[in-house]
Design an enzyme around this catalytic site. Structure first.
Site, mmCIF file in Angstrom:
data_model
loop_
_atom_site.group_PDB
_atom_site.id
_atom_site.type_symbol
_atom_site.label_atom_id
_atom_site.label_comp_id
_atom_site.label_asym_id
_atom_site.label_seq_id
_atom_site.Cartn_x
_atom_site.Cartn_y
_atom_site.Cartn_z
ATOM 1 N N ASP A 135 -5.743 2.055 -27.356
ATOM 2 C CA ASP A 135 -6.379 2.173 -26.044
ATOM 3 C C ASP A 135 -5.456 2.746 -24.981
ATOM 4 O OD1 ASP A 135 -4.601 0.338 -25.025
ATOM 5 O OD2 ASP A 135 -6.116 -1.139 -24.704
ATOM 6 N N ARG A 184 -1.703 -7.997 -21.375
ATOM 7 C CA ARG A 184 -2.506 -7.652 -22.563
ATOM 8 C C ARG A 184 -1.783 -6.681 -23.476
ATOM 9 N NH1 ARG A 184 -4.706 -2.897 -22.357
ATOM 10 N NH2 ARG A 184 -6.404 -3.329 -23.794
ATOM 11 N N PRO A 233 0.831 -1.217 0.000
ATOM 12 C CA PRO A 233 0.000 0.000 0.000
ATOM 13 C C PRO A 233 0.861 1.262 0.000
ATOM 14 C CG PRO A 233 -0.526 -1.409 1.898
ATOM 15 C CD PRO A 233 0.625 -2.027 1.200
ATOM 16 N N GLU A 283 1.784 -8.185 7.867
ATOM 17 C CA GLU A 283 2.041 -6.741 7.801
ATOM 18 C C GLU A 283 3.023 -6.415 6.685
ATOM 19 O OE1 GLU A 283 -0.690 -6.795 10.081
ATOM 20 O OE2 GLU A 283 0.097 -4.772 9.730
HETATM 21 C C1 JD8 Z 1 0.634 -6.089 -0.148
HETATM 22 C C2 JD8 Z 1 0.211 -7.369 3.243
HETATM 23 C C3 JD8 Z 1 -1.818 -6.228 4.116
HETATM 24 C C4 JD8 Z 1 -0.915 -3.960 4.504
HETATM 25 C C5 JD8 Z 1 -1.632 -4.171 7.242
HETATM 26 C C6 JD8 Z 1 -3.503 -4.919 5.918
HETATM 27 C C7 JD8 Z 1 -1.076 -3.156 -3.096
HETATM 28 N N1 JD8 Z 1 -3.230 -1.103 -3.124
HETATM 29 C C8 JD8 Z 1 -2.971 -1.977 -2.075
HETATM 30 N N2 JD8 Z 1 -3.666 -2.015 -0.932
HETATM 31 N N3 JD8 Z 1 -3.146 -2.991 -0.108
HETATM 32 C C9 JD8 Z 1 -2.112 -3.562 -0.745
HETATM 33 C C10 JD8 Z 1 -1.277 -4.613 -0.105
HETATM 34 C C11 JD8 Z 1 -1.620 -5.000 1.211
HETATM 35 C C12 JD8 Z 1 -0.790 -5.949 1.822
HETATM 36 C C13 JD8 Z 1 0.321 -6.493 1.150
HETATM 37 C C14 JD8 Z 1 -0.174 -5.145 -0.773
HETATM 38 C C15 JD8 Z 1 0.945 -7.388 2.067
HETATM 39 N N4 JD8 Z 1 -0.821 -6.504 3.082
HETATM 40 C C16 JD8 Z 1 -1.220 -5.275 5.129
HETATM 41 C C17 JD8 Z 1 -0.317 -3.026 5.518
HETATM 42 C C18 JD8 Z 1 -1.322 -2.851 6.657
HETATM 43 N N5 JD8 Z 1 -2.133 -5.149 6.283
HETATM 44 C C19 JD8 Z 1 -1.973 -2.948 -2.016
HETATM 45 N N6 JD8 Z 1 -0.399 -3.262 -4.018
#
Ligand code: JD8
Length: 306
Positions: free
Chosen positions: A194, A179, A110, A137
């Site tokens: 596109d 794609r 994230p 995490e």
């Molecule tokens: C990788 C673990 C969960 C995240 C604690 C919830 C991408 N756009 C996005 N949103 N969330 C992710 C993502 C979430 C992930 C992992 C990607 C690995 N989590 C964790 C930190 C808070 N939990 C993502 N691309």
């Protein structure tokens, strides 16, 4: 393109067996390999996580397991390359294979840089992608530091919402990149039309689409689309795409390159401006000084149902 994915849920990627990606694999355009991260654990419980240093909620993925797994997958990929080149060299009677290619490592998180169509176009040029979707995490940050000195490591996010893990993001990225590979989309459709290829419709959302019957439950297809007048139809579609972009994605409209707008475009913008000032919808301003950026995103005419 070779794609390696290391995950504790390799079964999550079954969707890559079907539709466009499935066909791309059958045709040898995409070579996707799935790996179970736990195969590199050494304890009876196949442990991949531990408590976070400094305390706090949840668990963190252990660096040693990822290190073993990534080293092994990269080494296997290089051996496969050598074998492939050896085979080609033997056929072509030429000595000395090419230097071993290393993968681009992509870690969904994230906190990563936004994954956009521009990034998808960048990845589509790569011969080999290695995905490290995490759970819990996330992965001990030393793993990205370790491989950042040996490979190109990208931490990317597919959007401003929180998922439970990186697997869904890998599915999104593999499809968006897959794609774009030559030969994946039918010849009727080309990504040039596109995906943000700089052009008249860059930075615009898709307009509305219709098919038979001409009337459905009393809803009629816009007359212009039945006219056969391609010029007027193209104009109508552009107006609709502009209106939809102004209404739904004003920040994208603000990035439209003023130079790419003709008088009829400006009429749509002024009309929208008028409507919005009357209705104070707070839509996009028509002052288009922002200039275009290439990372727009318009869906392409997929010729297969997804
Ligand atoms: C990788 C673990 C969960 C995240 C604690 C919830 C991408 N756009 C996005 N949103 N969330 C992710 C993502 C979430 C992930 C992992 C990607 C690995 N989590 C964790 C930190 C808070 N939990 C993502 N691309």
């Amino acid at each position: 393109m070779r794609v390696d994915i290391i995950s504790i849920f390799p079964e999550y990627f079954a969707p890559l067996d079907v539709s466009l990606m499935g066909k791309a694999r059958e045709r040898g355009i995409l070579d996707i390999r799935l790996h179970q991260l736990r195969d590199w654990t050494r304890d009876v419980h196949k442990t991949v996580d531990d408590t976070p240093y400094g305390g706090g909620p949840g668990m963190v993925m252990k660096p040693e397991i990822w290190g073993e797994a990534i080293d092994s997958v990269v080494a296997q990929g290089q051996r496969d390359q050598q074998a492939h080149q050896g085979h080609q060299a033997h056929q072509g009677g030429v000595e000395g294979g090419m230097p071993a290619v290393l993968p681009r490592m992509i870690v969904p998180t994230p906190s990563g840089r936004p994954f956009t169509q521009e990034v998808a176009l960048e990845y589509a040029k790569e011969p080999w992608l290695l995905f490290a979707p995490a759970r819990y995490e996330g992965i001990d940050s030393r793993v990205m530091a370790e491989y950042g000195s040996r490979l190109r490591v990208d931490e990317v996010s597919i959007g401003d919402y929180v998922l439970a893990g990186g697997e869904a993001a890998v599915l999104v990225i593999v499809e968006a990149v897959g794609r774009l590979l030559p030969g994946v989309l039918g010849n009727a459709c080309s990504v040039a039309d596109d995906s943000f290829a700089p052009g008249a419709m860059a930075n615009l959302l898709e307009g509305p689409v219709y098919t038979k019957p001409p009337v459905w439950r009393g809803h009629e297809v816009p007359e212009i689309l039945l006219s056969g007048h391609h010029g007027k139809i193209a104009r109508w579609r552009r107006d609709e795409a502009l209106r939809r972009t102004l209404e739904k994605r004003p920040e994208l409209a603000a990035r439209l390159d003023a130079g790419s707008l003709d008088a009829l475009d400006r009429r749509v913008l002024e009309e929208f401006e008028g409507r919005s000032s009357r209705g104070s919808s707070g839509g996009a301003s028509s002052d288009l000084s922002g200039g275009a950026s290439s990372d727009s995103f318009r869906a392409g005419p997929e010729d297969v149902a997804n």
